[in-house]
Write an enzyme that holds these catalytic residues in place. Sequence first.
Site, mmCIF file in Angstrom:
data_model
loop_
_atom_site.group_PDB
_atom_site.id
_atom_site.type_symbol
_atom_site.label_atom_id
_atom_site.label_comp_id
_atom_site.label_asym_id
_atom_site.label_seq_id
_atom_site.Cartn_x
_atom_site.Cartn_y
_atom_site.Cartn_z
ATOM 1 N N CYS A 104 37.262 41.733 49.100
ATOM 2 C CA CYS A 104 37.902 42.579 48.144
ATOM 3 C C CYS A 104 37.289 44.377 47.701
ATOM 4 O O CYS A 104 38.357 44.826 47.831
ATOM 5 C CB CYS A 104 38.315 42.474 46.706
ATOM 6 N N CYS A 201 39.251 34.664 41.327
ATOM 7 C CA CYS A 201 40.298 35.763 40.306
ATOM 8 C C CYS A 201 41.754 34.753 41.058
ATOM 9 O O CYS A 201 42.789 34.743 40.104
ATOM 10 C CB CYS A 201 41.262 37.053 40.543
#
Length: 358
Positions: A104, A201
């Site tokens: 990410c 997350c």
Amino acid sequence: MKKKVAVAMSGGVDSSLVATLLKEEGYEVIGITMRLSDEGRGFCLSPEAEAAALVSVKDAQRVAEQLGIQHYVADFRDMFKTKVIDYFLDEYAQGRTPNPCVACNPQIKFGALLTKAQELGADFFATGHYARIKQDENGRYGLYTGVDKHKDQSYALYRIKQDVLKHIILPLGEFTKVKTRELAEKYGLVVAKKAESQEVCFVPDDDYKAMLKRFRPQCLKPGDIVHVDGTVLGHHEGVPLYTIGQRKGLGIAYTEPLYVVKLDTVKNQVVVGPNESVFAESLIAEKMNWLAFDELKEPIKVNARIRYGAREGMGVVAPLDNGRVKVTFDNPQRAVTPGQSVVFYNGDQVVGGGIIVE
């Protein structure tokens, strides 16, 4: 004229304090919050889950209002699904253990979000990571560990390119987490007492196996659990449901504790063995990113970290063909896992790193 800085605001304490400190320093501060997933931690498309997914956006907006700064929301849901969630699931499906933050950071946070910040006129881009960036006498930018060794996040940032580092500000690199909390309370931030999230997350309840069963059921084929000597000891419900070094939950009986040594997707086998067989004297890594220099031309001595939060092990990293490297450790390392990153350090400086392949 004030320099403009965009802060990646997650709605948490760290990034909220970053925005506060940079405003105090005299920057023109704007906040940007990424929208990454409809499902959020619920991953079930329920109204409750969607509401939970928007909490971080709302908290960031509250802090921006408190600070009197402009706030934007960047919708990266499609990109995040392709670049991070699909990668995460596909790596597990192939018997590797991914690190979604490593994927990410260069593509989303310090890629697409940085571009968005620059489109909004920002000179710099700031985040709440616990790491440091320094420029040497030759003008090269280097990545260094955070002062708080328990919170250091340099491992997850090693894939950021040299030309990106020069745009980044990491104010919390010099702080401990305790200091961050103290300052957040001192400034009266509305999120000062907000709890910190520890899990990935987008993985609900930190249960990646449930995600695999829902989104990649075709990769879960029953097979054998095999001892390193070839003896079949039991059966599994899918190779991706296991990880290197795992002991509990194997469902087999044996005369001594056994650990997962290898995940063989070709033979559809989970290979287990005694504790000593989980240790490796060396590894091969690829997809290298070097920060301290442009290219590794000869073997060098480094401290190598084979997973986030692991202790560093001393060893030698040497170049191989096709951009790969071989790392030979002074002392064997436990549970070296394909798919994870190996990151090299020289003292507190990040030398570079890559993805473990074997």
